[in-house]
Design an enzyme around this catalytic site. Structure first.
Site, PDB file in Angstrom:
ATOM      1  N   CYS A  45       0.848  -1.199   0.000  1.00  0.00           N
ATOM      2  CA  CYS A  45       0.000   0.000   0.000  1.00  0.00           C
ATOM      3  C   CYS A  45       0.879   1.242   0.000  1.00  0.00           C
ATOM      4  CB  CYS A  45      -0.902   0.015   1.231  1.00  0.00           C
ATOM      5  SG  CYS A  45      -1.746   1.599   1.461  1.00  0.00           S
ATOM      6  N   CYS A  65       0.409   3.710   3.320  1.00  0.00           N
ATOM      7  CA  CYS A  65       0.803   3.347   4.686  1.00  0.00           C
ATOM      8  C   CYS A  65       2.128   4.038   5.029  1.00  0.00           C
ATOM      9  CB  CYS A  65       0.965   1.831   4.795  1.00  0.00           C
ATOM     10  SG  CYS A  65      -0.608   0.950   4.898  1.00  0.00           S
ATOM     11  N   HIS A  99      -4.155   0.893   7.953  1.00  0.00           N
ATOM     12  CA  HIS A  99      -4.632   0.526   6.614  1.00  0.00           C
ATOM     13  C   HIS A  99      -6.017  -0.088   6.641  1.00  0.00           C
ATOM     14  CE1 HIS A  99      -4.106  -0.907   2.429  1.00  0.00           C
ATOM     15  NE2 HIS A  99      -4.735  -1.992   2.835  1.00  0.00           N
ATOM     16  N   HIS A 119      -8.672   7.263   2.997  1.00  0.00           N
ATOM     17  CA  HIS A 119      -8.180   8.560   2.549  1.00  0.00           C
ATOM     18  C   HIS A 119      -9.269   9.314   1.816  1.00  0.00           C
ATOM     19  CE1 HIS A 119      -7.877   6.273  -1.219  1.00  0.00           C
ATOM     20  NE2 HIS A 119      -7.779   7.413  -1.869  1.00  0.00           N
TER      21      HIS A 119
END
Lengths: 328, 45
Positions: free
Chosen positions: A32, A35, A96, A149
């Site tokens: 990811c 992160c 996450h 996000h």
């Protein structure tokens, strides 16, 4: 390559951003890019081992502070201009696997304060006319990265949907001397059956004119044009009602609920807009636990939405799932 | 509302900005009484 091309039929700008075709698409959690970068692990976009809330310029932006020149010259009815603006990514948490719905009130409150700061800071840029804060959540709405996000687009013009709202609000004010959204909130609170939740500062409701089955609007009960006018208590009350609405959404089908969330507030082009009123809109694509609402011919081609459900019934479903929230 | 109560409800927000290798900016927001380490550009709000 990115540029703005003008649609003379609709009187709107379209951003062409070919670099977005290759943006990161649903990577596994270990890779990811949002992160924190842990020692000895895959280097992410965030070069620190931890963070609280982070905001950064999008690596695949539709708008840039220093855009390239367009590939084509303006040609009569076909206007083209550089895609000047700002695209930011807002990382809500280093975790996450969580969502904003599952976040603490303290974290959501922090986010509201970051939103306000970005609205004020980006609004000061002389090439920015509108600061648009939003979140795309869930693969059903086209999300390519799962890490919790949101985004901020600082446009060099007032975008069409907001422009239409401003026109309607201005017309209502000219005709009645009253704010349209103040009147909408008053009607919804008086009618009650479409209200999901409320507190001293906010009302959350499925509007009379809802286009999506579970569309919710969160509106200030006092007249506020933007986050910049909020008191500290209003920021906290916004965190509370956001948590209540998003958590109720997740209880609906007992799973993380996809949505588009957006903030509509006054433009940053220097004009007064005293007749306009801050509000948040949620567009969830689910119409049942298994079925999506698609934007098909009437919606996409003619601009008339068809809602297969009654707002009052859907509001009753959501209202039953709202629970009290508390600060630590 | 008295200032002291505002402070309790709203801990200080610290803003620290860095520039990434490709020239993009990244802003770290932290909250609380202790300001983080200084970087290229920071402020308290």
């Amino acid at each position: 390559m990115s540029e703005l091309r003008f649609n003379p039929l609709l009187g709107e700008w379209v951003a062409t951003a070919t670099q977005r075709q290759d943006r990161t698409f649903l990577p596994p959690p270990d890779f990811c890019p949002l992160c924190p970068t842990k020692p000895g692990h895959f280097p992410t976009e965030v070069p620190e081992p931890d963070y609280d809330i982070v905001v950064f310029e999008n690596r695949f932006p539709s708008l840039k502070r220093n855009p390239d020149e367009p590939v084509l010259e303006p040609d009569g009815i076909y206007d083209v201009r550089p895609s000047k603006g700002v695209c930011e990514v807002v990382l809500y948490t280093p975790d996450h696997y969580t969502t904003l719905a599952a976040a603490s009130l303290e974290r959501i409150f922090k986010l509201v304060r970051v939103w306000r700061h970005r609205y004020e800071e980006l609004g000061k840029l002389d090439f920015v006319d509108y600061v648009f804060i939003f979140e795309n959540k869930g693969e059903a709405v086209g999300v390519t990265l799962h890490h919790p996000h949101g985004q901020i687009y600082a446009y060099p013009f007032v975008p069409p949907v907001v422009k239409k709202e401003l026109e309607q609000c201005s017309k209502h004010f000219d005709e009645t001397g009253r704010c349209l959204l103040c009147d909408i909130v008053e009607k919804e609170l008086a009618f009650e059956k479409r209200v999901i939740a409320q507190n001293d500062s906010f009302a959350a409701y499925i509007p009379f004119f809802a286009r999506y089955p579970y569309e919710v609007h969160i509106t200030t009960r006092n007249h506020r044009k933007s986050l910049a006018e909020f008191s500290v208590d209003e920021e906290r009350k916004l965190a509370e009602i956001l948590k209540q609405v998003m958590a109720a959404y997740d209880r609906l089908f007992d799973r993380s609920f996809p949505y588009i969330m957006l903030l509509h507030q006054a433009p940053s082009d220097g004009k007064a807009y005293d007749y306009y009123h801050f509000h948040i809109e949620f567009y969830p694509p689910m119409r049942t636990a298994e079925k999506l609402k698609y934007l098909a011919g009437s919606e996409a081609g003619a601009g008339m939405f068809i809602n297969d459900t009654l707002a009052e019934e859907k509001a009753a479903e959501l209202r039953a799932l709202v629970e009290p929230v508390s600060w630590k | 509302m008295p200032e002291q109560e505002d402070d309790k409800l709203q801990p200080p927000m610290h803003v620290r900005q860095i520039t990434l290798a490709d020239g993009r900016y990244m802003i770290f927001y932290t909250f609380g009484d202790e300001a983080p380490e200084a970087a290229e550009k920071e402020g308290d709000v």
